[in-house]
Design an enzyme around this catalytic site. Structure first.
Site, PDB file in Angstrom:
ATOM      1  N   ARG A  38      -3.934  12.731   2.020  1.00  0.00           N
ATOM      2  CA  ARG A  38      -2.804  12.436   2.912  1.00  0.00           C
ATOM      3  C   ARG A  38      -1.881  13.636   3.076  1.00  0.00           C
ATOM      4  O   ARG A  38      -1.294  13.815   4.139  1.00  0.00           O
ATOM      5  CB  ARG A  38      -2.010  11.244   2.380  1.00  0.00           C
ATOM      6  CG  ARG A  38      -2.681   9.932   2.688  1.00  0.00           C
ATOM      7  CD  ARG A  38      -1.825   8.778   2.255  1.00  0.00           C
ATOM      8  NE  ARG A  38      -2.402   7.524   2.712  1.00  0.00           N
ATOM      9  CZ  ARG A  38      -1.983   6.334   2.330  1.00  0.00           C
ATOM     10  NH1 ARG A  38      -0.992   6.231   1.469  1.00  0.00           N
ATOM     11  NH2 ARG A  38      -2.552   5.244   2.793  1.00  0.00           N
ATOM     12  N   LYS A 199     -13.340 -11.647   0.243  1.00  0.00           N
ATOM     13  CA  LYS A 199     -12.929 -12.956   0.750  1.00  0.00           C
ATOM     14  C   LYS A 199     -12.801 -13.018   2.258  1.00  0.00           C
ATOM     15  O   LYS A 199     -12.177 -12.162   2.868  1.00  0.00           O
ATOM     16  CB  LYS A 199     -11.579 -13.327   0.132  1.00  0.00           C
ATOM     17  CG  LYS A 199     -11.692 -13.646  -1.336  1.00  0.00           C
ATOM     18  CD  LYS A 199     -10.373 -14.126  -1.844  1.00  0.00           C
ATOM     19  CE  LYS A 199     -10.508 -14.727  -3.233  1.00  0.00           C
ATOM     20  NZ  LYS A 199      -9.197 -15.139  -3.743  1.00  0.00           N
ATOM     21  N   GLY A 357      -9.319   1.666   1.861  1.00  0.00           N
ATOM     22  CA  GLY A 357      -9.499   2.366   0.582  1.00  0.00           C
ATOM     23  C   GLY A 357     -10.910   2.287   0.005  1.00  0.00           C
ATOM     24  O   GLY A 357     -11.545   3.310  -0.261  1.00  0.00           O
ATOM     25  N   GLY A 380      -3.627  -0.563   4.884  1.00  0.00           N
ATOM     26  CA  GLY A 380      -3.113  -1.707   5.632  1.00  0.00           C
ATOM     27  C   GLY A 380      -3.052  -1.478   7.130  1.00  0.00           C
ATOM     28  O   GLY A 380      -3.353  -2.382   7.922  1.00  0.00           O
TER      29      GLY A 380
HETATM   30  C1  3PG Z   1      -0.247   2.836   2.242  1.00  0.00           C
HETATM   31  O1  3PG Z   1      -0.348   3.317   1.111  1.00  0.00           O
HETATM   32  O2  3PG Z   1      -1.070   2.028   2.709  1.00  0.00           O
HETATM   33  C2  3PG Z   1       0.897   3.277   3.107  1.00  0.00           C
HETATM   34  O3  3PG Z   1       1.516   4.408   2.576  1.00  0.00           O
HETATM   35  C3  3PG Z   1       1.882   2.152   3.299  1.00  0.00           C
HETATM   36  O4  3PG Z   1       2.427   1.797   2.063  1.00  0.00           O
HETATM   37  P1  3PG Z   1       3.004   0.327   1.850  1.00  0.00           P
HETATM   38  O5  3PG Z   1       1.834  -0.601   1.816  1.00  0.00           O
HETATM   39  O6  3PG Z   1       3.772   0.367   0.560  1.00  0.00           O
HETATM   40  O7  3PG Z   1       3.901   0.033   3.027  1.00  0.00           O
END
Ligand code: 3PG
Ligand code: MG
Length: 401
Positions: A38, A199, A357, A380
């Protein structure tokens, strides 16, 4: 995509203060950064702005401090490794707004780069408090968002700021959005999606969205067991959500209406216990799983059929492993199909985009990460994009002020 202002749309930025939202939220254990992907991803934008003579102020969150100062979540910890990676001096400013930033600006010169302290030390960040956005905006002449992986958050530094200053997408954001557009927005067909994971319940929205978008939906992981159970297969002690069978039936119906083929395995790798290389491991037809066995990966015949599907496709989007990937030998099918996708990409017949991930870890383990067309750094945000959701951080850039 609605027109996205990029760094190409910036005029002369010499001496101007650039507030650049990046995602410096890297994994850190005992003061050491686990994976600096990142950080590297931000460098093209930061270098471009600095080289054009802007004063570059980097905004980011780090962990989830919930509005209070946490020394273990201070971006001061990231500043030195960031500077090292960048090969230039990078300053640290102990707040993301207010006097500390104004004081720093009094000495920063055009071309200088500074990391501002964790935006989430202020409760107003996650609350998208206009007062915090305004206080941050006071120290900038324009705003750049280069943090796709935080774009699913409507926070002050990801969303609020974009309405207060002239706002632009950074290079990494631009690249990510272009890749995602090529994969699902306006893809070359046929399109295949691989969706794995434990799931169905966590990926329901994604599945509903994808059946309407893709030609082939390949289901893997524990989720496939629920789909098999819905088709009347006895899945033994497999992880499966039997209460979701009705929902899965609706997904089958939606897929049929949309002309999307759902692919489930006809053979599977099973074992009596979930452990590395268990003595009971065997491959069998899905209809031959014993009552005391669990499905842990797809079998070789299923794998071959999926490879044939990918050979007919022009686009692939991948999220989640096919099997219980962290435990040998149940990583085999994921690795083999990843290699097929990588080879097809290298031959020029497939555009392949993967994210999340676990998925990126799996592709790294298969040694094919570099052979995919595009790998997303986002967790996310990638999932929400695959669900067809509007990401507030992106929407704010296209809507402008
Ligand atoms: C992540 O690690 O997916 C992003 O940096 C967002 O982080 P967060 O889920 O804590 O908002
Ligand atoms: Mg996260």
């Amino acid at each position: 995509m609605a027109s996205l202002p990029t760094l190409d749309d910036l005029g002369d930025v010499k001496g101007k203060r650039a507030l650049v939202r990046v995602d410096l939220n890297v994994p850190m254990h005992e003061g050491k950064i686990g994976d600096d992907t990142r950080l590297s991803a931000t460098l093209p934008t930061v270098a471009e702005l600095a080289d054009k003579g802007a004063i570059v102020l980097l905004l980011s969150h780090f962990g989830r401090p919930k509005g209070v100062y946490r020394p273990d979540m201070s971006l001061s910890l990231v500043t030195r490794p960031y500077g090292h990676l960048f090969g230039r001096t990078v300053q640290f400013v102990p707040d993301c707004q207010g006097k500390s930033v104004a004081d720093a600006l009094a000495v920063l010169r055009p071309g200088d780069v500074a990391i501002l302290e964790n935006t989430r030390f202020h409760a107003g960040e996650e609350a998208n408090d206009p007062a915090l956005a305004k206080a941050m905006a006071a120290n900038g002449d324009f705003y750049v968002n280069d943090a796709f992986s935080a774009a699913h958050r409507a926070h002050a530094s990801t969303e609020g700021l974009a309405h207060l200053l002239p706002a632009f997408a950074g290079r990494a954001m631009e690249k990510e959005l272009n890749a995602l557009e090529a994969a699902l927005g306006n893809p070359e067909r046929p399109v295949a999606a691989v969706v794995g994971g434990a799931k169905v319940s966590t990926k329901l929205e994604m599945l509903r969205h994808l059946v309407a978008k893709v030609d082939h939906l390949i289901i893997g992981g524990g989720m496939a067991n629920t789909f098999l159970a819905a088709r009347g297969v006895e899945v033994g002690t497999s992880l499966a959500e039997h209460d979701l069978i009705g929902t899965v039936e609706e997904i089958f119906e939606a897929a049929e209406r949309a002309n999307c083929t759902i692919h489930l395995p006809y053979d599977v790798v099973v074992a009596k216990e979930f452990a590395p290389n268990p003595p009971s491991v065997r491959t069998c037809n899905v209809h031959e799983v014993a009552a005391d066995e669990m499905i842990l990966d797809i079998g070789p015949a299923a794998l071959e059929a999926l490879a044939d599907v990918l050979k007919t496709c022009r686009t692939l989007v991948w999220n989640g492993p096919l099997g219980a990937f962290e435990t040998p030998p149940f990583e085999a099918a994921t690795i083999a199909l990843a290699r097929t996708a990588a080879a097809l990409t290298q031959e020029g017949s497939l555009v392949s985009v993967a994210g999340g991930g676990d998925t990126v870890a799996a592709l790294n383990q298969a040694g094919v990460a570099a052979d995919f067309t595009f790998l997303s750094n986002a967790g996310g945000a990638f999932l929400e994009w695959m669900e067809g959701k509007t990401l507030p951080g992106v929407a704010a850039l296209t809507q402008g002020r």
